[in-house]
Every structure is written in structure tokens, then in C-alpha cells.
Motif scaffolding. Structure first.
Motif, PDB file in Angstrom:
ATOM      1  N   MET A 150       0.838  -1.190   0.000  1.00 59.35           N
ATOM      2  CA  MET A 150       0.000   0.000   0.000  1.00 59.35           C
ATOM      3  C   MET A 150       0.877   1.245   0.000  1.00 59.35           C
ATOM      4  O   MET A 150       1.796   1.366   0.813  1.00 59.35           O
ATOM      5  CB  MET A 150      -0.862  -0.044   1.266  1.00 59.35           C
ATOM      6  N   VAL A 182      -2.752   1.227  -4.764  1.00 53.14           N
ATOM      7  CA  VAL A 182      -2.408  -0.196  -4.771  1.00 53.14           C
ATOM      8  C   VAL A 182      -2.196  -0.604  -6.230  1.00 53.14           C
ATOM      9  O   VAL A 182      -2.656   0.088  -7.141  1.00 53.14           O
ATOM     10  CB  VAL A 182      -3.524  -1.057  -4.116  1.00 53.14           C
ATOM     11  N   SER A 197       4.579   1.149   5.937  1.00 58.06           N
ATOM     12  CA  SER A 197       3.850   1.602   4.756  1.00 58.06           C
ATOM     13  C   SER A 197       4.840   2.316   3.833  1.00 58.06           C
ATOM     14  O   SER A 197       6.024   2.434   4.153  1.00 58.06           O
ATOM     15  CB  SER A 197       2.706   2.541   5.145  1.00 58.06           C
ATOM     16  N   ILE A 241      -4.981   6.196  -0.903  1.00 64.73           N
ATOM     17  CA  ILE A 241      -3.896   5.225  -1.007  1.00 64.73           C
ATOM     18  C   ILE A 241      -3.817   4.728  -2.446  1.00 64.73           C
ATOM     19  O   ILE A 241      -4.753   4.898  -3.229  1.00 64.73           O
ATOM     20  CB  ILE A 241      -4.086   4.007  -0.067  1.00 64.73           C
ATOM     21  N   VAL A 279      -9.242   4.572  -3.005  1.00 67.10           N
ATOM     22  CA  VAL A 279      -8.203   3.620  -3.407  1.00 67.10           C
ATOM     23  C   VAL A 279      -7.877   3.853  -4.875  1.00 67.10           C
ATOM     24  O   VAL A 279      -8.722   3.656  -5.744  1.00 67.10           O
ATOM     25  CB  VAL A 279      -8.688   2.168  -3.197  1.00 67.10           C
TER      26      VAL A 279
END
Lengths: 362, 303, 100
Positions: free
Chosen positions: A94, A122, A202, A120, A173
Motif C-alpha cells: 500500500m 495499490v 507503509s 492510497i 483507493v
């Protein structure tokens, strides 16, 4: 073209408040409140060593704004904590973006900063499984009408926003920083390759990519109007990382590698023009050489951007302010989608807005 | 007051705040000057806490009559409204300013009245009857600290006065005229189809003493119902805490400071539910609480 | 709901006992978690369970045993039968975490 706006003036040169009379403070505080920058303004003044000279009632307003910002920061850090449990510890990499990254990296600019959502990133091929994992940990996709849901899945660079069932926080996301349909297509693999690990496991963008992300968010992905906070972000990132030996030399080459030289050009230009950001002459020259738009475009953008970005109070705004906002709104969608779907999308949005309820009184 | 309001702006000290107010609307200036007649005007040596302007606005539907808008620091939170309702909307606007920005205080949706240095909070949402009950308490000689917001100063756990005009709805207007025959009540408005609204000018004494805080001693949750059995129902501390937190505007924003301040308040105060049918009977019960407990000799500044 | 129920071998603890602020009135617990900013209202059993885990880590089985001692009740009595569910909820709220 230094606009006559007190908030911008103080961000550029905090020491200017030393000569302020009561009416200047009043305008400054009103502009800061409107732009939601009161807490950040207070830290800018504190870092210049002059907070103790500020009038008592101004300090009270600063303290109140800081309380809210700190509370928001604590909530942000907790969300990252929970995302760790849900994703990182379960083996899903992440990348933290924007506010979450600034806070976790302990950057000074994170003080006083408020974010509404967490962002975030991904890998695209993990998107579905990440979504399932998040749902298992209490996040729910926000209710969208079927049109908006299809819009997100087809045109966008992110999942529809997810809201946590118990905490009510909103999570965005992303799998890349610009929509796939956009005219610019930075390769997300380049972001992952240079990502920097943070203390808690992270990851965040490296400094140059952090700055480029803000530039893109403001000048490529957004409507610009009301984005003075993002320009402050860009300016503060540049100020903070100016001491890093790699930052300035790598900024334009990184932008070129990602195809982001145009938004970088704008960010550097307006940060310098409006916030007095000091950019090395060599970098300015490189950015112009690589990313400068044609003369007509530049001539159009300067007045549009200045009208939209400068945080003037309603009574001080130019009569062209609304027109400037509309132009930039259309521009932002033009950059995101090809023409025909764009026209249909805008038409649909305008139609929906017309028939939505007027704001109610208390 | 009139000229300043319509010109460079009026700076009024209202509770712990200085409001900088401007408006060209004659009706509003008259109503406001009447309701706030006793409040001190400040000079320009102090920076204000809020900058407010109520101006005429271009409505999208001109057949609806002339509209107005409430502006505070570049934001217009209430949309446009009919200009003749500027006073009630301005009052709502001032409320908005306070609960949006004044986070140096822990703020509750509550009326506050005080006797002999001890304050009773009358906490609850709109329609719970707190303004009506507030009027009945004033008739019993209690001091008005606030009819809308309880402002708790966290470090010292004291309630700060903000004795603004009391908003009276429907039959409370007649009740106020009856119980407080010497009071001044402003024009009656009809802002919604639901009924009438008027503003009671706060007692001059309450305004004079607006710099005097009070110690919270009782937390009451009134609920008005036509056929209620008027009584005091003691609440356990945790229930009192959670109930008061529900009526708090900014508990979530004050983190640990909020938790500690609210805990301390509940620790030192008694909590009751107060279902009631008639405000006079309910106010008698609250008075009896004060009489039951002798005032201790603790000075106001003790923790 | 969390992804899975607690395993037998998991040991649970409060990640940072100093982050919790306690107020106890009449056998009811109000706990403020400075890490999450959330306030929790726990009954006597849940409150004592949390206190116990803040002092020393425990598995579900160990916790049941401690609480049985504390309250002088049988380990299989109804209140303690829900202990694994309690652990799940405290975990979801972010008050406890696996100590391994």
C-alpha cells in the motif's frame, strides 16, 4: 503579477504581519477561514518566530483552528493504523498518498493540515482483492447511482469511494494518479519503483514524485478553483526538500519520464508567482524548455488561474471570477475524457444539479 | 448603533466574542438594535472573532420576494432567505459562526441558567422545550447565561455566559409575556409553516454580568410533552456523560481535552432527565434542587 | 466483522496501555483511546477484561480463567461463554491487538 491578497502575501513573507493593523488582521483571518488555511497560516507565522507578537484574539482563533487540525490528524493516523491491519499486514502493498503520507513521514507541512479523505494507491492487478479485503474489515463502497458507479469503473483511476461502517471515514483507493482516459498517462510502475518505505512499514512517494503528484492533482486532475491549499502543499514540499541534494536536479527529469512536464510547469510558475516560492533559475529554465505551453495557452491560463486560485473574499472578487471557474471546470474534464463522452457527462451533471434541492436553513 | 451597523460595521461584545457586524438592511438593523440594545460596543482596537455581513441577494426566483444572504468570513452557510426574515436567520447565522469555529470551548446544545454561582444546563435538541424552560427559570430569578449554547472552558471547567436573545416559539411567546411582564420581546416572525418566532431581549443584568462564569452543578435533559408527568429522574453518571455528549457540537474535535472536560463536568454535576408538561412546574423542581443543596464556600476559581 | 475469529494460540494485549484514559463510575467504564480518538462505554465484565489485558497479555482461555477468578464464577458460566466474541469486538475497536 503579484496579486494584492493578504493571505498570499503572508504565506510568501510571514514577517509582513508585524506591521498589521486591526483591519488587516480581520481580512487575513477571513481569507484564511474561507480557504480553510487558518491552522497552516499559524504555523507559517510561528516558524518565522513571530507568533508571540500576534494579538490575543488572533491567537485564540489560531488555537481553535489548530485543535481541529490536530484532531483530524489523529483520525488520519488511526485510519492508516487500521489500513495496516487490513492490508499491509495481510500482504497487500500500500502506498500512502497526500495528507496521509505527509503525516506519516512527519513532514512539517503536515501540521495544521486537514484532509477530508484518505488516499492510497495499490497495484491495479490487486484492486479487486484489495476491495474484498477492505470490505471484510468494515469498509463499504459508497452508494452511487448506477451512472456514477459505471463512470468510476470505466473512466477513473480509483475505486468508488469507500466509507467505513463504524468510523464513517472515507477511503479513496487509486491504482494510478490520473484517469486511464486522460491525455497524460504516467506509468504507475515508476512510482512503485522509487517509493520510499516509512517507519511503520507503509510506503510513500519519493520527494520528487510527491511534488509531481500535487502538481498533477491541481493542474491536470482538478478544477483548480479553490485549490490554493494544494498550491501551498506544493510550495511547502519544495521548501522542505530544497535541501535534499536530489530534489531539484531530479524534478524536471522525473516529470519528463512520467510525461508530467506541463502540470509541473504550471505548479512552479504559480507557486512562484502567488506564493513567492523560490525555485532555482536552472529548474525554471528546464521546466519551461520541457513543459511550457504555447503562447496563447499561457496567455489564457494566467488570468484564469489567478482569478480562480487567489483566495479573495466574495466582495473583493473580480466580476469574471465565475466565468474563470467555469472555463477551468470544463478544462479539467476536457483533460480527463475524450470529447463525446465528456459532453454527455457534463450535460448529465448539469441536469442533475438543476433539480437538486436548494440549501435549507438551520 | 444604527449608523455603525449600516456603515463601517458594528463591533459588539457578545459573551466571550467580539462580532463585527454589517448590514444595509433597515429591518434587520432595527430588530437587532432592539434585541442587543444592552450589549457593549467595542472600538477598533481589538480584532474581532467573526466578521459578519447580511446583505440583499439576487434570488434565482425573483417572484419569491426580495432575498437576503448571511455572510461570515467569505462563506454563506444558510443560502438565500426572504429579506423580511433577516433577524431570525441572522441569529441562526451567529449560532453557525460559534459552533463552526469556537473550538477553544467545548460547546453543547443547551440553555444555561445560574443562581448563586451554580449553573444548570438544560440540554437537548430543538423542540425539547429548553427555551421555554429557560424563560420560566428567569421568572424565578435565575440569571441567563445562554439559551442556545453552553460554552465550557475546558481547563477550569467553567461555563462562560453568552446571554443572547432568547428565541421564543409559538405559545412560549405568550408564556414569556405572562411570566416576565417587564421584558421586551421583539417582532414576531413566521419563518416556517410550523409557527411563529420572536426574540426576547436578554435581561440587562445578564448582559452586565456576561464576563462572570459559573460552575456547572446540574445537567438536565428536558423533554416537553403535552401529557408528560413532570418529574426529575436521576441519571447514572455514564448515562449522563453519553447523553450530554450527544448534545455536544464538537466533542470529536477536542480529543482528550474534550473527554477530560466532559468527565470533570459529569463528576461534579448531578444529572437528571426532566420530562415536563408545564414549564412553571418544571422550573419549580429545578429551584428545589438548588434549595436542597446548600452552596459550598468554594470560591469560583477553585478546581 | 474482522477477517477471522481469534485462534486458540493468539495472545492478546493492549498495544499501548498509556494511550487509554479511564473513567469508572458505578461499575461502568468509559475509556478514551488517544490513538483512535474514540470513546468507549464498557460494562463491568468487558472493562475488567480490558484492564487485565492492559496489565498482561493473555489468550482467550487464559482471560476466561482470570475473569472467573476475579468475579468468583465458574469458567463455563454464561457471561464468560462470550469471551471470544468480546475479544473480536475489542480487536475491531482497536483497543487490543495480537501480541505476537
Amino acid at each position: 503579477m503579484q496579486p494584492n491578497n493578504l493571505l498570499l502575501r503572508v504565506f510568501a513573507d510571514p514577517r509582513s504581519v508585524v506591521e498589521f493593523a486591526v483591519q488587516h488582521w480581520e481580512v487575513l483571518l477571513a481569507q484564511a477561514r474561507m480557504a480553510n488555511l487558518t491552522a497552516r497560516l499559524s504555523y507559517r507565522i510561528e516558524d518565522a518566530g513571530i507568533l508571540t507578537g500576534v494579538p490575543g484574539r488572533v491567537l485564540t482563533q489560531f488555537v481553535a483552528a489548530r485543535l481541529v487540525a490536530e484532531s483530524g490528524r489523529r483520525a488520519l493516523e488511526w485510519e492508516v493504523n487500521r489500513l495496516h491491519r487490513a492490508l499491509t499486514q495481510a500482504g497487500y502493498p500500500m502506498l500512502l498518498l497526500k495528507g496521509a503520507a505527509y503525516a506519516r513521514a512527519g513532514l512539517p507541512m503536515a501540521r495544521g493540515r486537514t484532509s477530508a479523505d484518505i488516499d492510497i494507491m495499490v497495484p491495479r492487478d490487486r484492486l479487486d482483492r484489495v476491495e474484498k479485503q477492505l470490505v471484510a474489515h468494515g469498509w463499504e463502497p459508497c452508494e452511487l447511482d448506477p451512472y456514477d458507479a459505471r463512470y468510476y469503473r470505466r473512466w477513473s483511476h480509483e475505486l468508488p469511494p469507500m466509507r467505513h461502517r463504524d468510523r464513517g471515514s472515507v477511503l479513496d483507493v487509486h491504482h494510478t494518479i490520473l484517469p486511464p482516459s486522460s491525455r497524460l498517462r504516467p506509468d504507475p510502475a515508476l512510482f512503485w519503483r522509487s517509493a520510499v518505505p516509512l517507519a511503520d512499514g507503509s510506503m510513500a512517494f519519493c520527494p520528487t514524485h510527491m511534488a509531481l503528484h500535487v502538481a498533477v492533482h491541481l493542474f491536470q486532475d482538478g478544477e483548480i478553483a479553490g485549490g490554493i491549499g494544494d498550491l501551498v502543499d506544493f510550495s511547502e514540499l519544495c521548501r522542505h526538500f530544497a535541501g535534499h541534494p536530489d530534489f531539484w536536479p531530479k524534478l524536471v527529469p522525473a516529470a519528463a519520464e512520467l510525461g508530467l512536464t506541463r502540470p509541473l510547469f504550471y505548479a512552479l510558475r504559480y507557486a512562484s508567482m502567488l506564493l513567492g516560492a523560490s525555485v532555482p533559475a536552472r529548474v525554471v529554465a528546464e521546466a519551461e524548455w520541457n513543459g511550457k505551453p504555447s503562447v496563447p495557452v499561457r496567455a489564457a491560463m494566467d488570468p484564469l488561474v489567478c482569478r480562480a486560485l487567489v483566495p479573495n473574499l466574495p466582495e473583493d472578487r473580480s466580476p469574471w471570477w465565475q466565468a474563470a471557474r467555469l472555463c477551468l471546470y470544463i478544462r479539467s474534464h476536457w483533460l480527463r475524457m475524450p470529447p463525446l463522452p465528456l459532453a454527455l457527462h457534463l450535460l448529465r451533471k448539469a441536469w442533475a444539479r438543476r433539480f437538486s434541492a436548494a440549501p435549507a436553513a438551520t | 448603533m444604527h449608523q455603525r451597523f449600516r456603515g463601517p460595521g458594528l463591533r459588539a461584545r457578545i459573551g466571550p466574542f467580539i462580532f463585527h457586524l454589517r448590514s444595509p438592511i433597515r429591518g434587520l438593523v432595527a430588530d437587532f438594535s432592539f434585541a442587543y440594545a444592552d450589549f457593549p460596543i467595542c472600538d477598533e482596537s481589538e480584532v474581532s472573532d467573526f466578521r459578519v455581513c447580511v446583505s440583499s441577494a439576487l434570488g434565482r426566483r425573483p417572484w419569491r420576494g426580495v432575498q437576503a444572504q448571511f455572510w461570515s468570513d467569505g462563506v454563506s452557510p444558510l443560502g438565500t432567505f426572504p429579506r423580511q426574515l433577516a433577524m431570525p436567520y441572522a441569529e441562526w447565522g451567529l449560532n453557525w459562526c460559534i459552533y463552526s469555529y469556537a473550538h477553544q470551548f467545548l460547546m453543547f446544545h443547551s440553555a444555561v441558567v445560574e443562581k448563586a454561582g451554580r449553573a444548570a444546563l438544560l440540554a437537548g435538541p430543538a423542540g425539547s422545550g429548553k427555551s421555554t424552560l429557560c424563560v420560566a427559570m428567569l421568572a424565578r430569578g435565575w440569571r441567563l447565561l445562554s439559551d442556545e449554547f453552553a460554552l465550557l472552558d475546558p481547563p477550569r471547567c467553567r461555563l462562560l455566559p453568552i446571554p443572547r436573545p432568547v428565541a421564543l416559539k409559538g405559545i412560549s411567546i405568550q408564556l414569556a409575556e405572562k411570566l416576565l411582564p417587564y421584558s421586551r420581546i421583539g417582532r414576531v416572525f413566521a419563518p416556517t409553516r410550523k409557527g411563529t418566532l420572536a426574540h426576547l431581549r436578554p435581561p440587562a443584568d445578564a448582559v452586565e454580568r456576561q464576563a462572570e462564569p459559573a460552575r456547572p452543578a446540574w445537567v438536565l435533559f428536558p423533554t416537553h410533552a403535552e401529557n408528560a408527568n413532570t418529574r426529575l429522574v436521576p441519571l447514572r453518571k455514564t448515562a449522563g456523560f453519553l447523553r450530554l455528549e450527544e448534545n455536544c457540537f464538537n466533542y470529536n474535535k477536542l480529543d482528550r481535552t474534550g473527554f477530560d472536560a466532559l468527565s470533570q463536568l459529569i463528576e461534579t454535576a448531578e444529572c437528571y432527565e426532566l420530562p415536563f408538561a408545564h414549564a412553571a412546574a418544571a422550573s419549580e423542581l429545578i429551584d428545589s434542587l438548588a434549595e436542597r443543596q446548600p452552596v459550598t464556600d468554594l470560591p469560583l476559581d477553585a478546581t | 466483522m474482522v477477517a477471522r475469529a481469534p485462534r486458540e494460540q493468539d495472545r492478546w494485549t493492549v498495544p499501548d496501555a498509556n494511550a487509554l484514559v479511564w473513567r469508572i463510575w458505578d461499575d461502568e467504564f468509559l475509556i478514551y483511546n488517544t490513538a483512535s480518538g474514540q470513546t468507549h462505554h464498557l460494562n463491568l465484565l468487558a472493562g475488567e477484561a480490558l484492564r487485565s489485558l492492559a496489565a498482561t497479555a493473555a489468550s482467550v482461555r487464559e482471560l476466561v480463567s482470570r475473569l472467573a477468578d476475579e468475579f468468583a464464577i465458574a469458567e463455563d458460566s454464561p457471561p464468560l461463554q462470550m469471551t471470544d466474541r468480546l475479544i473480536c469486538e475489542l480487536d475491531e475497536l482497536g483497543l487490543i491487538a495480537p501480541s505476537n
